[in-house]
Design an enzyme around this catalytic site. Sequence first.
Site: not given
Ligand code: ADP
Length: 323
Positions: A126, A72, A128, A172, A103, A11, A130
């Site tokens: 982020t 994402r 959030d 969330r 994360d 995000g 978090d």
């Molecule tokens: P945020 O970083 O805000 O928590 P997301 O959870 O959507 O956002 O994660 C961002 C991107 O990081 C995902 O779209 C994906 O490309 C990558 N990612 C997340 N988890 C994994 C994972 N376990 N292994 C590899 N890439 C990951």
Amino acid sequence: MKKIGLLTSGGDAPGMNAAIRAITKTAMHFGIQVVGIRDGFEGLMEGRFINMKYTDVDNIIQRGGTILGSARSLEFKDKEKRKQALENVIEAGIEGLIVIGGDGSFRGAHVLAQEVNIPVIGIPGTIDNDLYGTEATIGYDTALNTIVAAVDKIRDTASSHKRIFFVEVMGRDSGFLALNSAIASGAESVLIPETITDIEAIANQIKSQNKGRRSSIIIVAEGDEEGGAMDIMRKIKPHLEDFELRTTILGHIQRGGSPSYFDRALATRSGIKAVELLLAGETEKMVGIKADEMITIDLIDAIEKNATPKVEREELLAKLLTK
Ligand code: ADP
């Protein structure tokens, strides 16, 4: 180190651009080329790279969002699909990577560090807040201010019409935004995922508070276990037949806008720190802030441990409301 990659992921958050600017300028100061990667891990897999120049980061400190774009990318979770990203990193001569995100993005950075064997540094970006180990993430302060300004406006109409408003804010899995915006906007109640929501108790609280009061504002974190603002209103309605109930979902206005002073300063200091960490030979670290000092946290802790808002603040809110 002559070349470092930089991407924003997950995000978007206000202040990401200020971090991009600080990283680019700091790297240039040390004679390092920054390779900007478009749209997070998606651009990494597709090889969409730009050699960042001074002029690319001029006049962006005040802009929300991210000039590099974010995405994402589910494909990046697939080892086979990641192979192309690894080849692109090697071909471009990228010797270190800075990831600005949450994360999930750090999980991606972690697997990349293992597979391609280059150092990675994470910067928490982020709204959030978090992430474990840091007192603030880039974008959180701006989003809080946006929510508080919006709730102030809602309060005007709520009190003119004696209405009860359920205002849904982002979060969330985390109640940071809800809890702290509730405190700062003088809300009458707050519903967060970290604590159990008792619909009947909230209805009774509203009834007892509303003797002589012209409005009530209840902040609802979107991830509350009883649902978002619409669900809460539907569930509480039978208990509050005599009241006029309304909902407002603040939605994406919470992500946008010009970053606050705090987020610009945090982003700038985080960007400088991240480049310094790469130069010092560090890897798999996240930059953070504690008592106004820049600190480092193991990336794995930031990924695996949870950050929770201080729930005693909810008790503080409750104390203010019993008067
Ligand atoms: P945020 O970083 O805000 O928590 P997301 O959870 O959507 O956002 O994660 C961002 C991107 O990081 C995902 O779209 C994906 O490309 C990558 N990612 C997340 N988890 C994994 C994972 N376990 N292994 C590899 N890439 C990951």
